[in-house]
Design a protein around this motif. Sequence first.
Motif, mmCIF file in Angstrom:
data_model
loop_
_atom_site.group_PDB
_atom_site.id
_atom_site.type_symbol
_atom_site.label_atom_id
_atom_site.label_comp_id
_atom_site.label_asym_id
_atom_site.label_seq_id
_atom_site.Cartn_x
_atom_site.Cartn_y
_atom_site.Cartn_z
ATOM 1 N N ALA A 191 -14.241 7.678 9.038
ATOM 2 C CA ALA A 191 -15.171 6.918 9.432
ATOM 3 C C ALA A 191 -15.677 6.150 8.297
ATOM 4 N N GLN A 192 -15.398 6.613 7.124
ATOM 5 C CA GLN A 192 -15.936 5.898 5.819
ATOM 6 C C GLN A 192 -15.386 4.492 5.766
ATOM 7 N N VAL A 193 -14.092 4.500 6.067
ATOM 8 C CA VAL A 193 -13.024 3.466 5.787
ATOM 9 C C VAL A 193 -13.665 2.278 6.795
ATOM 10 N N GLN A 194 -13.755 2.949 8.114
ATOM 11 C CA GLN A 194 -13.949 2.049 9.234
ATOM 12 C C GLN A 194 -15.390 1.125 8.895
ATOM 13 N N THR A 195 -16.401 2.217 8.708
ATOM 14 C CA THR A 195 -17.653 1.510 8.130
ATOM 15 C C THR A 195 -17.499 0.465 6.950
ATOM 16 N N ALA A 196 -16.774 0.804 6.207
ATOM 17 C CA ALA A 196 -16.710 -0.148 4.820
ATOM 18 C C ALA A 196 -16.101 -1.350 5.412
ATOM 19 N N TYR A 197 -14.971 -1.575 6.060
ATOM 20 C CA TYR A 197 -14.265 -2.766 6.382
ATOM 21 C C TYR A 197 -14.458 -3.288 7.636
ATOM 22 N N THR A 207 0.459 -11.253 14.334
ATOM 23 C CA THR A 207 1.069 -12.139 13.255
ATOM 24 C C THR A 207 1.651 -11.395 12.335
ATOM 25 N N PRO A 208 2.474 -12.036 11.478
ATOM 26 C CA PRO A 208 3.037 -11.277 10.432
ATOM 27 C C PRO A 208 1.913 -11.040 9.378
ATOM 28 N N GLN A 209 1.031 -12.028 9.266
ATOM 29 C CA GLN A 209 0.056 -11.870 8.125
ATOM 30 C C GLN A 209 -0.754 -10.762 8.661
ATOM 31 N N ALA A 210 -1.289 -10.449 10.001
ATOM 32 C CA ALA A 210 -1.889 -9.407 10.174
ATOM 33 C C ALA A 210 -1.398 -8.172 10.216
ATOM 34 N N GLN A 211 0.041 -8.081 10.242
ATOM 35 C CA GLN A 211 0.834 -6.946 10.015
ATOM 36 C C GLN A 211 0.850 -6.370 8.486
ATOM 37 N N GLN A 212 0.629 -7.183 7.730
ATOM 38 C CA GLN A 212 0.923 -7.121 6.369
ATOM 39 C C GLN A 212 -0.745 -7.223 5.689
ATOM 40 N N SER A 213 -1.654 -7.037 6.441
ATOM 41 C CA SER A 213 -2.858 -7.112 5.943
ATOM 42 C C SER A 213 -2.921 -5.726 5.191
ATOM 43 N N ARG A 214 -3.646 -5.823 4.060
ATOM 44 C CA ARG A 214 -4.083 -4.569 3.135
ATOM 45 C C ARG A 214 -5.105 -3.781 3.661
ATOM 46 N N LEU A 215 -5.844 -4.333 4.469
ATOM 47 C CA LEU A 215 -6.965 -3.415 5.144
ATOM 48 C C LEU A 215 -6.618 -2.214 5.664
ATOM 49 N N PRO A 216 -7.090 -1.079 5.270
ATOM 50 C CA PRO A 216 -6.333 0.197 5.709
ATOM 51 C C PRO A 216 -7.047 0.102 7.315
ATOM 52 N N ASP A 217 -6.440 0.854 8.347
ATOM 53 C CA ASP A 217 -6.778 0.980 9.738
ATOM 54 C C ASP A 217 -6.863 2.269 9.974
ATOM 55 N N PHE A 218 -7.869 3.112 9.931
ATOM 56 C CA PHE A 218 -7.856 4.522 10.183
ATOM 57 C C PHE A 218 -8.559 4.770 11.545
ATOM 58 N N ARG A 219 -8.474 3.884 12.592
ATOM 59 C CA ARG A 219 -9.305 4.226 13.754
ATOM 60 C C ARG A 219 -8.808 5.521 14.315
ATOM 61 N N ASN A 220 -9.836 6.327 14.699
ATOM 62 C CA ASN A 220 -9.571 7.418 15.532
ATOM 63 C C ASN A 220 -9.565 7.172 17.233
ATOM 64 N N LEU A 221 -10.465 5.819 17.620
ATOM 65 C CA LEU A 221 -10.422 5.478 18.764
ATOM 66 C C LEU A 221 -9.578 4.035 18.877
ATOM 67 N N LEU A 222 -8.509 4.004 19.559
ATOM 68 C CA LEU A 222 -7.605 2.818 19.460
ATOM 69 C C LEU A 222 -8.160 2.001 20.464
ATOM 70 N N ASP A 237 -3.043 3.016 11.709
ATOM 71 C CA ASP A 237 -2.010 3.406 10.422
ATOM 72 C C ASP A 237 -1.836 4.913 10.344
ATOM 73 N N LEU A 238 -2.848 5.634 11.378
ATOM 74 C CA LEU A 238 -2.769 7.009 11.302
ATOM 75 C C LEU A 238 -1.639 7.646 12.134
ATOM 76 N N PRO A 239 -0.605 8.569 11.925
ATOM 77 C CA PRO A 239 0.194 8.892 12.745
ATOM 78 C C PRO A 239 -0.148 10.006 13.749
ATOM 79 N N GLY A 240 0.277 10.501 14.604
ATOM 80 C CA GLY A 240 -0.224 11.455 15.300
ATOM 81 C C GLY A 240 -0.195 11.299 16.655
ATOM 82 N N ARG A 241 -0.575 12.291 17.790
ATOM 83 C CA ARG A 241 -0.571 12.306 19.182
ATOM 84 C C ARG A 241 -1.808 11.705 19.544
ATOM 85 N N TYR A 242 -1.898 10.663 20.565
ATOM 86 C CA TYR A 242 -2.747 10.011 21.190
ATOM 87 C C TYR A 242 -2.795 10.178 22.646
#
Length: 785
Positions: free
Chosen positions: A555-561, A718-733, A754-759
């Motif tokens: 939640a904090q990462v999503q709010t920040a970025y 795009t390759p640029q988007a794939q390599q973005s350094r912004l963390p993507d910790f979305r719980n709701l995809l 970026d989060l592994p798991g079952r969706y």
Amino acid sequence: MSLGSAYAQSDSLRTLDRQLSRYSQQRLPEKLFLHVDRPFYVSGEIMWFKVYAVDGVLHKPLTTSKVAYVELLDKEQKPVLQGKIALQNAAGQGTFVLPKSLASGTYTVRAYTNWMKNFPPEYYFHSTITVVNTFGSVTKATPDQTATGIDAQFFPEGGHLVKGLTSTVAFKINDQHNQGVAASGIIVDQRGQNVAQFSTLKFGLGSFSFTPTEAGATYSAIIQLPNRQTLTRKLPAVQEQGYVLHLAPTADGLTITVQTPTPAEAADDILLLGHARQQPFVAVMGRFRDNKAVFTINKKDLPEGIAHFTVFNAARKPLCERLYFTPPAQQLAIQASINKQEYAPREKVSLQLATAGPGAQPLAASASVAVYRLDSLSTASGASINSYLWLASDLKGHLENPDYYFSANSPEVAQAADNLMLTQGWSRFRWDEVQTAPRPAPTFYPETSGHWIQGKLTHRGTGQAAPGIPVYLASPSRQPRLYSSISQPDGRLQFDLRDYYGPKEIVVQTNTQVDSTYQVEIYSPFSTAFAPTRHTALQLPESLRPELAQRHLQAQVQTAYFKKFTNQYTLPQTDSLPFYGKPDERYLLDAYTRFKVMEEVMREYVPGVLVRIRKGQFHFQVIDHLNNVPMTDDPLVVLDGVPIFNTNKVIALDPLKIQKLDVITSRYFHGRQIHQGLVSYSTYKGDLGSYKLDAHALLQEYEGLQLQREFYAPRYDTPQAQQSRLPDFRNLLYWNPQVTTSAAATDLTFYTADLPGRYVVVVQGMAANGLAGSHRIFLQVKSAL
């Protein structure tokens, strides 16, 4: 004479089904269903939802109401968030931003329309979500080793226990979290003798049969709990006289038996009336033989869903009632498939949706899709639209796992459903209301054109209602909006607002030049009636601390970025013209030499409006362009949509703050009011400039219809988007409330985070013919190498 009386009683009974049909026509039930994106949130996240509106009889999309009211209630039944959701084509969508200050707990989401406020609040849509404030500490739950939080209730079939008559008694045993408890026990009489045994079947529900032998006797249930503790509860009192009803399924339908021990009561005819969703489907007269009356209902006559069977005596008094559930034979078949089962972080997911009706024939539908991560906190599944409409919406109280009763056509599921019917029966109306003629007018009417602002006009000194007075409501803006109403005999006011979105200030006033002794009160449109609920304090075990820490970080990462992307809205398509349409004359004052006095502006630039002075007061006269003669009375004068009744105040306006001036040069009809033309001034900012409102006017902040927030999810195409350094910790995809399926499969795409798991992918949908359905599939996101 007695024979004539008997025939009159029978004829009177036979009219009950017609009375119910008329009642249903006048009180057509509405139902709402909300697809809420997830069952679990942390404070600060956004809750997304879609509203489906249907009629309560056929479950087809119902376009009558144009506004749904959605609330988030805490455990004290106090609303913490409220929203007015616009409905178009029987659907709408909205969001709630859960404040970071919101306390951890279980919250109730409820939804209703203005029309639904005529019915008990149990009829509103209800579901629950869990919110955890991750800035607080985790409360460690200790297992309940006592029976303090256990609740046990017993329900005789038909309503009563009667001496000497065998009854089926259903029961439910719940814990403090309103979840069923598996238990068993015995029934003992007042001497402690064992007269029956019982055990739960599913979700803490069960039933047993026994015959009470003494009126007024006390029978008790001794319940053995899973922790080997016992709980004692008394059964309902045994009556000396009365009626007992028993329903038994057969191969061809149902057999309903009514018994009474009293010969005098058995001498009269009785009526068995069956109805489903307020629509009668059977009305059969019966007569007792050997104190017993037997009715047979053919299977083909049974409606789908919950059927109510009510028995009436000759005095048209309901004696006993029983519910029976028939699962719907058809539902909307939703096929959902993804291009593979396992994905890498930030990989594209292709989702195909198809919907079909009977015979697997393609059937277009309106659907909503949510994709969220499953973890130890999000194990609970939300309600499905089909089980809610056909089952949960017609039962009172909390329903544990309603989808189970649609899972299989087996004896165990059928018995579990019957136990549910015996323990949670409910009717939305009282029979005295059905039999009353003429019926009183409903208190609330459907908002068929848009949101209504309602209130009351009273005399300021006495508080008495002020009838027949014109009242004006305006919301100052660059697009002038003005609404009018004439107070009813009881002082009620109603303003029919269209295209009113978001928070704005409203100005409500009467014509102060005529009388300034009136006072206006604006009502909240949200219901003040609440269904009883049972919420306990949220307790989370220490083992969930890692999951909570991860959700907090997400939640904090999503709010920040990404916060700036979540505050974008789709602007509604509204009329760009002012409330009076296209004016006959328009003057852009910047195109003329600027004067410092409004009187000079009017006399020099606006030949269509004459300025007159009578008894020291300024007056306007608009020249009727049809007859080329001045009209006799003052026109309606507005500033940014707000009426100004004193022309002296108009003359006192600073012309340098006025951008344009519109004039209607004919009689202007506004609601039921007729004005001798119209003069509209508009400031540059739509904020009234320096004009001070009349002291008697009501100025109030008012939240209109909710603006539609745009769901944001990054795309890694795009390759640029794939390599973005912004963390993507979305719980709701992914969230899409506006999916429309057609004969061909509908393609949807989104990207993993970026989060592994079952969706889980959750799809809810409804077709125009009323078929509804839901579907779930799962995907796996693997860890990055």
